[in-house]
Motif scaffolding. Structure first.
Motif, PDB file in Angstrom:
ATOM      1  N   LYS A   1     -12.266  19.405  35.524  1.00  0.00           N
ATOM      2  CA  LYS A   1     -11.546  18.138  35.611  1.00  0.00           C
ATOM      3  C   LYS A   1     -10.338  18.195  34.668  1.00  0.00           C
ATOM      4  N   THR A   2      -9.175  17.862  35.217  1.00  0.00           N
ATOM      5  CA  THR A   2      -7.979  17.821  34.365  1.00  0.00           C
ATOM      6  C   THR A   2      -7.910  16.462  33.692  1.00  0.00           C
ATOM      7  N   ILE A   3      -7.843  16.488  32.390  1.00  0.00           N
ATOM      8  CA  ILE A   3      -7.841  15.240  31.621  1.00  0.00           C
ATOM      9  C   ILE A   3      -6.617  15.205  30.707  1.00  0.00           C
ATOM     10  N   LEU A   4      -6.276  14.021  30.308  1.00  0.00           N
ATOM     11  CA  LEU A   4      -5.163  13.843  29.380  1.00  0.00           C
ATOM     12  C   LEU A   4      -5.729  13.798  27.973  1.00  0.00           C
ATOM     13  N   LYS A   5      -5.123  14.592  27.104  1.00  0.00           N
ATOM     14  CA  LYS A   5      -5.616  14.625  25.734  1.00  0.00           C
ATOM     15  C   LYS A   5      -4.515  14.246  24.769  1.00  0.00           C
ATOM     16  N   LYS A   6      -4.887  13.553  23.752  1.00  0.00           N
ATOM     17  CA  LYS A   6      -3.908  13.274  22.699  1.00  0.00           C
ATOM     18  C   LYS A   6      -4.321  14.016  21.440  1.00  0.00           C
ATOM     19  N   PHE A   7      -3.329  14.556  20.777  1.00  0.00           N
ATOM     20  CA  PHE A   7      -3.572  15.177  19.483  1.00  0.00           C
ATOM     21  C   PHE A   7      -3.117  14.205  18.410  1.00  0.00           C
ATOM     22  N   SER A   8      -3.960  13.999  17.435  1.00  0.00           N
ATOM     23  CA  SER A   8      -3.640  13.022  16.389  1.00  0.00           C
ATOM     24  C   SER A   8      -3.627  13.701  15.034  1.00  0.00           C
ATOM     25  N   LEU A   9      -2.795  13.177  14.177  1.00  0.00           N
ATOM     26  CA  LEU A   9      -2.785  13.620  12.790  1.00  0.00           C
ATOM     27  C   LEU A   9      -3.369  12.485  11.942  1.00  0.00           C
ATOM     28  N   TYR A  10      -3.630  12.732  10.765  1.00  0.00           N
ATOM     29  CA  TYR A  10      -3.943  11.749   9.730  1.00  0.00           C
ATOM     30  C   TYR A  10      -4.912  10.645  10.142  1.00  0.00           C
ATOM     31  N   PRO A  11      -6.160  10.906  10.034  1.00  0.00           N
ATOM     32  CA  PRO A  11      -7.134   9.818  10.187  1.00  0.00           C
ATOM     33  C   PRO A  11      -7.107   8.960   8.923  1.00  0.00           C
ATOM     34  N   ILE A  12      -8.185   8.290   8.606  1.00  0.00           N
ATOM     35  CA  ILE A  12      -8.219   7.494   7.374  1.00  0.00           C
ATOM     36  C   ILE A  12      -7.988   8.397   6.168  1.00  0.00           C
ATOM     37  N   ILE A  13      -7.084   7.991   5.300  1.00  0.00           N
ATOM     38  CA  ILE A  13      -6.790   8.799   4.114  1.00  0.00           C
ATOM     39  C   ILE A  13      -6.859   7.914   2.876  1.00  0.00           C
ATOM     40  N   PRO A  14      -7.977   7.951   2.194  1.00  0.00           N
ATOM     41  CA  PRO A  14      -8.032   7.215   0.935  1.00  0.00           C
ATOM     42  C   PRO A  14      -7.335   8.012  -0.159  1.00  0.00           C
ATOM     43  N   SER A  15      -6.774   7.325  -1.092  1.00  0.00           N
ATOM     44  CA  SER A  15      -6.142   8.048  -2.206  1.00  0.00           C
ATOM     45  C   SER A  15      -6.108   7.167  -3.435  1.00  0.00           C
ATOM     46  N   PHE A  16      -5.923   7.818  -4.539  1.00  0.00           N
ATOM     47  CA  PHE A  16      -5.750   7.044  -5.768  1.00  0.00           C
ATOM     48  C   PHE A  16      -4.716   7.744  -6.627  1.00  0.00           C
ATOM     49  N   SER A  17      -4.133   6.985  -7.498  1.00  0.00           N
ATOM     50  CA  SER A  17      -3.173   7.597  -8.413  1.00  0.00           C
ATOM     51  C   SER A  17      -3.226   6.860  -9.747  1.00  0.00           C
ATOM     52  N   TYR A  18      -2.777   7.565 -10.722  1.00  0.00           N
ATOM     53  CA  TYR A  18      -2.741   6.999 -12.063  1.00  0.00           C
ATOM     54  C   TYR A  18      -1.301   7.070 -12.542  1.00  0.00           C
ATOM     55  N   SER A  19      -0.805   5.941 -12.990  1.00  0.00           N
ATOM     56  CA  SER A  19       0.548   5.995 -13.539  1.00  0.00           C
ATOM     57  C   SER A  19       0.611   5.269 -14.868  1.00  0.00           C
ATOM     58  N   TYR A  20       1.546   5.699 -15.638  1.00  0.00           N
ATOM     59  CA  TYR A  20       1.686   5.138 -16.977  1.00  0.00           C
ATOM     60  C   TYR A  20       3.160   4.913 -17.241  1.00  0.00           C
ATOM     61  N   LYS A  21       3.477   3.680 -17.585  1.00  0.00           N
ATOM     62  CA  LYS A  21       4.863   3.346 -17.877  1.00  0.00           C
ATOM     63  C   LYS A  21       4.994   3.065 -19.352  1.00  0.00           C
ATOM     64  N   PHE A  22       5.898   3.759 -20.008  1.00  0.00           N
ATOM     65  CA  PHE A  22       6.016   3.583 -21.460  1.00  0.00           C
ATOM     66  C   PHE A  22       7.462   3.277 -21.836  1.00  0.00           C
TER      67      PHE A  22
ATOM     68  N   PRO B   1       0.834  -1.211   0.000  1.00  0.00           N
ATOM     69  CA  PRO B   1       0.000   0.000   0.000  1.00  0.00           C
ATOM     70  C   PRO B   1       0.864   1.256   0.000  1.00  0.00           C
ATOM     71  N   VAL B   2       0.390   2.264  -0.677  1.00  0.00           N
ATOM     72  CA  VAL B   2       1.138   3.509  -0.738  1.00  0.00           C
ATOM     73  C   VAL B   2       0.282   4.617  -0.145  1.00  0.00           C
ATOM     74  N   MET B   3       0.931   5.677   0.247  1.00  0.00           N
ATOM     75  CA  MET B   3       0.173   6.798   0.812  1.00  0.00           C
ATOM     76  C   MET B   3       0.112   7.918  -0.209  1.00  0.00           C
ATOM     77  N   LEU B   4      -1.093   8.355  -0.509  1.00  0.00           N
ATOM     78  CA  LEU B   4      -1.311   9.442  -1.455  1.00  0.00           C
ATOM     79  C   LEU B   4      -0.609   9.169  -2.784  1.00  0.00           C
ATOM     80  N   GLY B   5      -0.620   7.894  -3.165  1.00  0.00           N
ATOM     81  CA  GLY B   5      -0.118   7.538  -4.481  1.00  0.00           C
ATOM     82  C   GLY B   5       1.384   7.442  -4.586  1.00  0.00           C
ATOM     83  N   GLU B   6       2.074   7.437  -3.488  1.00  0.00           N
ATOM     84  CA  GLU B   6       3.523   7.497  -3.543  1.00  0.00           C
ATOM     85  C   GLU B   6       4.162   6.333  -2.795  1.00  0.00           C
TER      86      GLU B   6
ATOM     87  N   LEU C   1      -2.944  12.506  -5.758  1.00  0.00           N
ATOM     88  CA  LEU C   1      -3.831  13.543  -5.243  1.00  0.00           C
ATOM     89  C   LEU C   1      -3.087  14.812  -4.860  1.00  0.00           C
ATOM     90  N   ILE C   2      -1.954  14.648  -4.242  1.00  0.00           N
ATOM     91  CA  ILE C   2      -1.242  15.868  -3.839  1.00  0.00           C
ATOM     92  C   ILE C   2       0.152  15.955  -4.448  1.00  0.00           C
TER      93      ILE C   2
END
Lengths: 810, 358
Positions: free
Chosen positions: A789-810, A134-139, A241-242
């Motif tokens: 109430k003092t609570i512990l919090k986590k900051f998260s990046l990148y939830p589910i990230i679907p992506s697609f890419s198109y490549s052509y090899k010639f 699997p690749v991320m964002l087509g890369e 995509l990006i």
């Protein structure tokens, strides 16, 4: 040590004393493209004596005179058998054809049987097969795949660095065509700087380092760029995509000169710009913001003859994040006209520029030389600029702050591969590197101009450039001591001169492999490594702000001693199991003092750091299947990594930032047919260690003659450095490729999902408060009250990230 | 906007919101069960009564709670290794106040007077706490400011807008053959006179008195401060939490003139004192000899306050020398020196106090 050296030379000389033999030598390459095949195998079929082609596809094999049959092979290619009557030294080049019947039977990891190899703690990653994962964002990303291997993990979410055996990112030596790469991460951590389209081979060493490598404590990642197709023009482009990328390779002069060029660029900044403008721009104000990276790879090579070949490789990459606004103030106040322009800009950028010129020259049938000149430059900069122009009063206020750091290397080296006899592959060489460090400089510029006066200040604060000289020499021999016993022994000497201080470090290396049966081998290794650069990292998060620094008079070179013991077993159904235990000690490590940051200082950076030592130890297991429609591996690592610094954590031992107890990864690929393949990966590791305050108390007042100077601070108690574990990290990725043969090439649609079940992995932990009803006891009665109430919090990046890419090899 | 453009915008917006929306969620705190620890704080001036403050830690996670008032601890004092007395809580009757205030601490005192060079140990126990908290220290060595100097001069530094600045220095002698640590306070009292009409109708003068505590703006290139510079400070200020601390590594038991600059904004006030209207200024210098543990404690407090960059710094652990507990047990010996310009106080002048600026 003396005994070891003696044994090495006795073995070598006794082998040289055997009867008359002749040498066959040459190159093994891909028949279709002319690309040299790294680590291809060649052996004589009767005696089974053989060797492996080096990084340039060159081999040399000495065999007894007479009729011999040699076999040249490389996984995925049809083997070639050649029968010859050996009466003199002979040069034979092999051009292997891709085996179309074996295309479905792909191998993902390992181009050589782990049972056979002398080296341990080393993994070959055939880049051409990575697309199935699997690749991320087509890369496709080489480092993301490495993070799935035992003993290797990624950092926090949003970084693409690797941490080998729980130790720091600065302890990894990235070599791209022999050129050191100091920062391997691109913006946002999605991608590493290595464009998979331009890479031919990747080899990761985690321990048992051959003597030819030096300069880092934990790992060596030796990457070779493709040479470029010698036969025909080929290309490949991918639109994601990006980010999008393009690769072109082909002959400039057929079978003589070829090139490969590849380029990538993200376009988040372009896509986001309309929204940033729409959301942030008001009357009289224009806002811009964005982030992007680009990188370029170029390689040109020319074959002068079978003996002589020249390569030029270059890489340039840059990441940039920026934000700015331009505001015009035009109004009238109490009869006075105001017409001012205010402009604010902020920029964060970093990048590598590297280049190398290499010349392969075959001195004799048994002696291959490679001379390399390299240039490597890494720089990081952060700048803020503010300017106010009064168009009526003709005055100007200008403030500029810039912080930058960097490292620039110029290096020359010569390496020799000498094949004196079957059973001996001797490598030796020497290297000189000129380092120029800019370890954190702050530039402040103030201009205050009116029609009557002008005040200007332009000053540099912080650390000026430091020059250092590094020299190294090595010799190693990969020996066959008996049919079942192999040894790779060597020595690496490094000399580092900085600030009139010279450090000599002799680094012995030894690897042993005992083949107990055709399917079982036991391996052991010892290696000492020295490192002459430090990466000073802030422990909160990994950023390009991390500083590359030289060792100095005060801070001597870090040294590691690592021993490892392991076994490799071939199991039924094409499975291979490797198990390795390792123990590593490290001296002269540095870390920031508590409270210190990268931001420029009038004091020297040395005043910001502390010196200490570390240990890491653990057990790694990997079960892999390399042949068949379904391939992949299961890896598990159990490890510890500790640090102890006299002036940190009150001298007590503490877990290293990336100490991780359990690390599991699964990578699977399945090829349904030539048109569809699919991959999935899953990783789990114990959360990173962070420093988290858990209790608080009231500090002491210091008496004074003045009552107004009293005060007690609130103090947070940290039970120790890195005292708390972030929640475990786990993530699943999935991807599928649809290939189709078109008129001029093959097109591929890739669909990938990063973080399939949207695990919110912690990027950072903080305390926060929330209002909540709770019960308290007051005068013997339970009552419900609203409270903070003092609570512990986590900051998260990148939830589910679907992506697609198109490549052509010639 | 065309339909295709709208679709494009929506798609890109969705992508970016998915990609770059960092989210925060509550997570369970999984630390070990943290019992409260006794906190013992005492920094006493030499030749003053030994006073010990006893309190306890509280857990950060959970509902907000007040610090516990502990008036019934047993606080034993040992002088030169001999038990001399058990201190008593001197504010025990204020327990109601303790319930109301967060920062209300139980203070223990007796007859023990802190002397230079003597060894002191306190042992604090309480039935609710498993361990006896122990602190040890030696009374701080005396110090004396022998002379002091201030001068308002023209400011050539274009980094600030002030046209003048204040140079200052103090002279003192470091105690030889000892490892000494110091803390320096400087603050300014300024009286500015105004003509006023008294309630009885008479014309008079009223002086508005302001105290300035701005030691965090004290700057110096004096090498004795070199070990104490905030490592992140780019402009070379000897920054601290209302004072400046330094050690004696460069003093070596000799007389020393310590030079520094005071906050440049003081210069205007000092240069514009009108003595004919009852105006005056006093620059107060206070130099303290502090014990080594107090030095480390203050330094870690300084570092902790300065490291406000969150993600970019490793948190600073505040120094404590209390075994089986937390807090600091130490001493200070103080010397003061005032430089006054103008008369103060003047009989018959009405002084209005209370304006304090930090």
């Amino acid at each position: 040590m003396k005994r070891l050296t003696l044994l090495f030379f006795i073995t070598l000389l006794s082998s040289l004393a055997f009867g008359q033999k002749f040498t066959i030598s040459g190159y093994i390459s891909d028949a279709a493209s002319g690309e040299r095949l790294v680590n291809a195998n060649i052996y004589e079929t009767k005696s089974l004596k053989g060797t492996t082609a080096n990084n340039y596809g060159f081999y040399s094999l000495s065999l007894p005179a007479g009729s011999v049959v040699v076999n040249a092979s490389f996984i995925g290619y049809e083997p070639q058998f050649l029968s010859i009557s050996l009466t003199r030294d002979t040069m034979i080049n092999f051009a292997l054809k891709l085996n179309s019947d074996m295309i479905d039977e792909v191998t993902i990891v390992g181009t050589k049987s782990k049972v056979e190899e002398t080296q341990m703690s080393v993994i070959d990653i055939p880049v051409q097969k990575l697309q199935s994962l699997p690749v991320m964002l087509g890369e496709t990303d080489v480092l993301k795949v490495m993070q799935l291997l035992p003993g290797v993990k990624g950092g926090t979410e949003g970084t693409s660095g690797i941490y080998v055996r729980d130790d720091g990112p600065d302890q990894n030596l990235f070599l791209l065509d022999g050129m050191p790469v100091y920062n391997a991460s691109h913006l946002l951590g999605f991608f590493s700087v290595f464009n998979a389209d331009a890479i031919k081979s990747v080899k990761l060493y985690k321990g048992g380092f051959p003597a030819r490598y030096g300069g880092r404590l934990s790992s060596v990642i030796d990457m070779t760029m493709k040479d470029g197709n010698m036969k025909k023009l080929e290309g490949n482009f991918t639109i994601g995509l990006i980010a999008s990328k393009l690769s072109l390779e082909g002959p400039i002069v057929k079978d003589k000169t070829s090139f490969i060029f590849s380029a990538r660029r993200t376009y988040i900044d372009v896509l986001a710009q309309p929204f940033i403008l729409a959301l942030n721009t008001s009357e009289g104000e224009k806002v811009k913001a964005g982030a992007y990276f680009h990188d370029l790879n170029l390689k040109v090579n020319h074959i002068f003859s079978d003996r002589s070949r020249l390569f030029f490789s270059a890489y340039h990459g840059k990441d940039k994040g920026y934000m700015g606004s331009k505001t015009t103030y035009k109004y009238e106040f109490e009869g006075e006209k105001v017409n001012e322009e205010e402009e604010n800009n902020m920029e964060l950028s970093w990048g590598n520029t590297i280049a190398s010129l290499r010349w392969n020259y075959l001195i004799g049938k048994k002696l291959f030389s490679n001379t390399t000149l390299t240039y490597s430059n890494y720089n990081f900069g952060f700048g803020i600029e503010a300017e106010v122009n009064d168009l009526i009063k003709k005055s100007r206020d200008y403030n500029f702050y810039k912080y930058y750091s960097g490292i620039e290397d110029l290096s020359a080296k010569i390496d020799f591969d000498y094949f004196p006899l079957p059973g001996h592959e001797v490598k030796f060489g020497t290297q000189y590197t000129h380092h120029l460090f800019s370890p954190g400089v702050t530039q402040l510029k103030f201009e205050n101009m009116t029609s009557e006066m002008k005040n200007v200040l332009d000053s540099l604060y912080g650390n000026r450039e430091i020059t250092a000289h590094e020299m190294a020499a090595y010799i190693e021999d990969d020996m066959v001591l008996s049919p079942s016993l192999r040894m790779n022994a060597g020595i690496h000497l490094s000399v580092f001169n900085v600030q009139d201080e010279t450090y000599f470090r002799l680094q012995p290396r030894l690897s042993l492999r005992y083949k107990a049966s055709p399917d079982v081998s036991v391996k052991a290794s010892y290696s000492r490594m020295a490192q002459h650069v430090h990466l000073l990292t802030t422990s909160g998060i990994s950023l390009p702000t991390d500083l590359w620094l030289p060792v100095t008079k005060t801070f001597a070179p870090p040294i590691s001693d690592q021993v490892a013991l392991g076994t490799a077993i071939n199991l039924p159904k094409d499975l291979t199991l490797t198990v390795e235990g390792f123990y590593k000690t490290m001296e002269n490590l540095i870390e920031y003092k508590e409270g210190a940051t990268f931001v420029g200082s009038s004091t020297d950076w040395e005043s910001k750091v502390e010196k200490g030592r570390g240990w890491s130890y653990g057990l790694e297991m990997m079960l892999e299947k390399t042949v068949g429609k379904t391939t992949g591996w299961l890896a598990y690592t159990l490890s510890w990594s500790q640090r102890q610094f006299e002036n940190l954590n009150f001298g007590r031992m503490f877990p290293a930032k990336y100490d991780s107890r359990h690390d599991i990864s699964i990578a699977l690929t399945h090829t349904f047919n030539k048109r569809i393949d699919m991959g999935a990966t899953w990783v789990f590791n114990t959360g990173n260690a962070v420093t988290l305050g858990t209790r608080e108390y009231i500090g002491a007042d210091v008496p004074s003659g003045n009552d107004n100077l009293h005060g007690r601070p609130y103090i947070t108690e940290y039970q120790g450095r890195n005292n708390y574990r972030m929640p475990p990290y786990h993530r699943m990725d999935w991807g599928i490729n649809f290939h189709k043969q078109k008129k001029h090439g093959v097109r591929t649609w890739n669909i990938s999902i990063y973080n399939v079940y949207s695990r919110q992995n912690a990027f950072v932990l903080t305390w926060d408060t929330k209002r909540e009803m709770h019960t308290i006891v007051q005068d013997g009665r339970e009552i419900r009250v609203m409270g903070d109430k003092t609570i512990l919090k986590k900051f998260s990046l990148y939830p589910i990230i679907p992506s697609f890419s198109y490549s052509y090899k010639f | 906007m065309r339909i295709s453009d709208k679709i494009y915008c929506v798609l890109v917006l969705l992508l970016f919101s998915a990609l770059f929306t960092a989210c925060s969620t509550e997570v369970e705190f999984k630390g070990e069960e943290l019992e409260p620890k006794l906190v013992v704080n005492s920094i006493c001036l030499v030749d003053s009564l030994l006073e010990v403050e006893v309190s306890a830690t509280k857990l950060i996670p959970g509902f907000e709670s007040k610090f516990r008032f502990i008036p019934n601890a047993t606080v034993k004092v040992f002088v030169d290794d001999e038990e001399t007395e058990v201190l008593q809580c001197v504010n025990v009757g204020d327990s109601v106040r303790a319930k109301l205030e967060d920062l209300f601490l139980a203070r223990y005192s007796g007859k023990t007077v802190v002397k230079s060079g003597k060894k002191y140990r306190v042992e604090v126990s309480h039935p609710d706490f498993k361990h006896v908290a122990v602190g040890e220290m030696t009374g701080a060595m005396p110090v004396l400011i022998e002379s002091a100097f201030v001068e308002v001069v023209k400011n050539d530094d274009i980094l600030d807008n002030s046209s003048s600045k204040v140079n200052a220095s103090i002279t003192f002698t470091d105690t030889p053959d000892e490892e000494n640590y110091y803390r320096l306070y400087v603050y300014l009292s300024v009286g500015e006179g105004f003509e006023t009409t008294k309630p009885n109708g008479e014309e008079g003068i009223r002086v508005l008195v302001m105290d300035y505590f701005v030691n965090q703006q004290l700057t110096s290139s004096d090498p004795v401060f070199s070990n104490n510079n905030d490592p992140n400070n780019i402009l070379g200020e000897t920054s601290s939490f209302g004072y400046t601390i330094f050690d004696d590594k460069l003093l070596k038991g000799k007389p020393y003139e310590l030079s520094f600059e005071l906050y440049e904004h003081w210069a205007w006030d000092m240069a514009h004192v009108d003595t004919t209207m009852g105006g005056y200024y006093i620059v107060h210098f206070e130099l303290q000899s502090i014990t080594k543990d107090v030095y480390y404690y203050l330094k870690s407090i300084d570092d902790s306050n300065e490291s406000g960059m969150g993600l970019f710094t490793e948190p600073v652990q505040v120094y404590s020398n209390i075994a089986n507990g937390l807090g600091i047990f130490g001493a200070a010996s103080s010397s003061t020196y005032n430089i006054q310009y103008g008369r103060y106080p003047i009989d018959g002048v009405d002084y209005s106090y209370g304006m304090i600026s930090y």
